[in-house]
Write an enzyme that holds these catalytic residues in place. Structure first.
Site, PDB file in Angstrom:
ATOM      1  CE  LYS A 145      28.948  50.136  43.102  1.00 36.28           C
ATOM      2  NZ  LYS A 145      28.825  51.440  42.367  1.00 36.28           N
ATOM      3  CE1 TYR A 176      34.169  51.994  41.281  1.00 38.41           C
ATOM      4  CE2 TYR A 176      34.564  51.678  43.617  1.00 38.41           C
ATOM      5  CZ  TYR A 176      33.790  51.471  42.491  1.00 38.41           C
ATOM      6  OH  TYR A 176      32.633  50.719  42.576  1.00 38.41           O
ATOM      7  CG  PHE A 230      31.930  61.055  41.364  1.00 32.96           C
ATOM      8  CD1 PHE A 230      32.417  59.758  41.480  1.00 32.96           C
ATOM      9  CD2 PHE A 230      31.722  61.566  40.098  1.00 32.96           C
ATOM     10  CE1 PHE A 230      32.707  58.986  40.360  1.00 32.96           C
ATOM     11  CE2 PHE A 230      31.996  60.795  38.956  1.00 32.96           C
ATOM     12  CZ  PHE A 230      32.491  59.509  39.101  1.00 32.96           C
ATOM     13  NE  ARG A 260      28.134  48.458  32.869  1.00 38.28           N
ATOM     14  CZ  ARG A 260      28.732  49.463  33.534  1.00 38.28           C
ATOM     15  NH1 ARG A 260      29.689  49.212  34.433  1.00 38.28           N
ATOM     16  NH2 ARG A 260      28.367  50.705  33.351  1.00 38.28           N
ATOM     17  CB  THR A 263      25.914  55.030  36.144  1.00 38.73           C
ATOM     18  OG1 THR A 263      26.742  54.301  35.236  1.00 38.73           O
ATOM     19  CG2 THR A 263      26.698  55.422  37.372  1.00 38.73           C
ATOM     20  NE  ARG A 309      24.467  50.433  39.007  1.00 41.36           N
ATOM     21  CZ  ARG A 309      25.545  50.631  38.253  1.00 41.36           C
ATOM     22  NH1 ARG A 309      25.417  50.918  36.967  1.00 41.36           N
ATOM     23  NH2 ARG A 309      26.751  50.556  38.787  1.00 41.36           N
ATOM     24  CG  ASN A 341      25.596  52.941  41.481  1.00 43.63           C
ATOM     25  OD1 ASN A 341      26.304  52.330  42.268  1.00 43.63           O
ATOM     26  ND2 ASN A 341      26.051  53.436  40.344  1.00 43.63           N
ATOM     27  CG  HIS A 377      31.601  47.186  40.168  1.00 43.80           C
ATOM     28  ND1 HIS A 377      32.067  48.345  39.574  1.00 43.80           N
ATOM     29  CD2 HIS A 377      32.348  46.169  39.649  1.00 43.80           C
ATOM     30  CE1 HIS A 377      33.062  48.022  38.747  1.00 43.80           C
ATOM     31  NE2 HIS A 377      33.254  46.711  38.789  1.00 43.80           N
ATOM     32  CD  GLU A 434      36.471  45.944  37.759  1.00 45.05           C
ATOM     33  OE1 GLU A 434      36.552  47.100  37.296  1.00 45.05           O
ATOM     34  OE2 GLU A 434      35.419  45.271  37.709  1.00 45.05           O
TER      35      GLU A 434
END
Ligand code: IDP
Ligand code: MG
Length: 139
Positions: free
Chosen positions: A11, A51, A59, A87, A93, A104, A114, A117, A128
């Protein structure tokens, strides 16, 4: 896209802080093969679509601002059990709740910013990946 693949984004905060190399090293050292990758920037329309599932969340505006404020690294990764294993590698998250050694935990500043993704299902990984890459960009 095959089901041994997942989709990731490093990100804008990761790119801004110069963490691209360290995060990619961790990803490849964890057994993921990069089969597509590029530096790109999402438009507001892109981020709202990507998203869309979160559009009612409080948010959402903040998330779209964050994800469009600078370049990201988008990539498709290949490994057995890719979605679940990735993951696990990225962690929770909220970095405050992420396990030691996860991406993270190491690189995320907050639940909003964070660092990375990771797709949450094989179906979303395919959607995606196709959102960011043309077929000829995927190896
Ligand atoms: P995930 O990225 O771990 O799958 P999601 O719940 O799908 O988490 O949320 C998508 C993204 O939205 C998060 O990665 C984070 O950037 C942002 N986000 C999630 N929850 C919050 C929050 O409570 N405040 C601000 N941003 C959030
Ligand atoms: Mg998610």
């Amino acid at each position: 896209m095959r089901t041994n693949r997942t989709f990731t984004m490093l990100k804008p905060d990761s790119v801004e802080k110069g963490h691209i190399g360290a995060i990619l090293e961790k990803i490849t050292a964890s057994g993921f093969k990069i089969v597509a990758m590029k530096l790109t920037q999402m438009t507001t329309a892109d981020a709202k679509e990507f998203y869309a599932i979160h559009k009612e969340r409080p948010f959402f505006g903040e998330l779209v601002e964050y994800m469009t404020r600078g370049p990201i690294v988008a990539a498709i990764l290949e490994k057995d059990n890719a979605v679940e294993d990735f993951r696990t590698l990225i962690g929770a998250t909220n970095p405050a709740e992420a396990a030691e050694g996860t991406i993270r935990k190491l690189y995320a500043a907050s639940i909003g910013e964070n660092a990375v993704h990771g797709s949450d299902s094989d179906e979303n990984a395919a959607i995606e990946g196709a959102f960011h890459f043309a077929g000829r960009e995927i190896f």
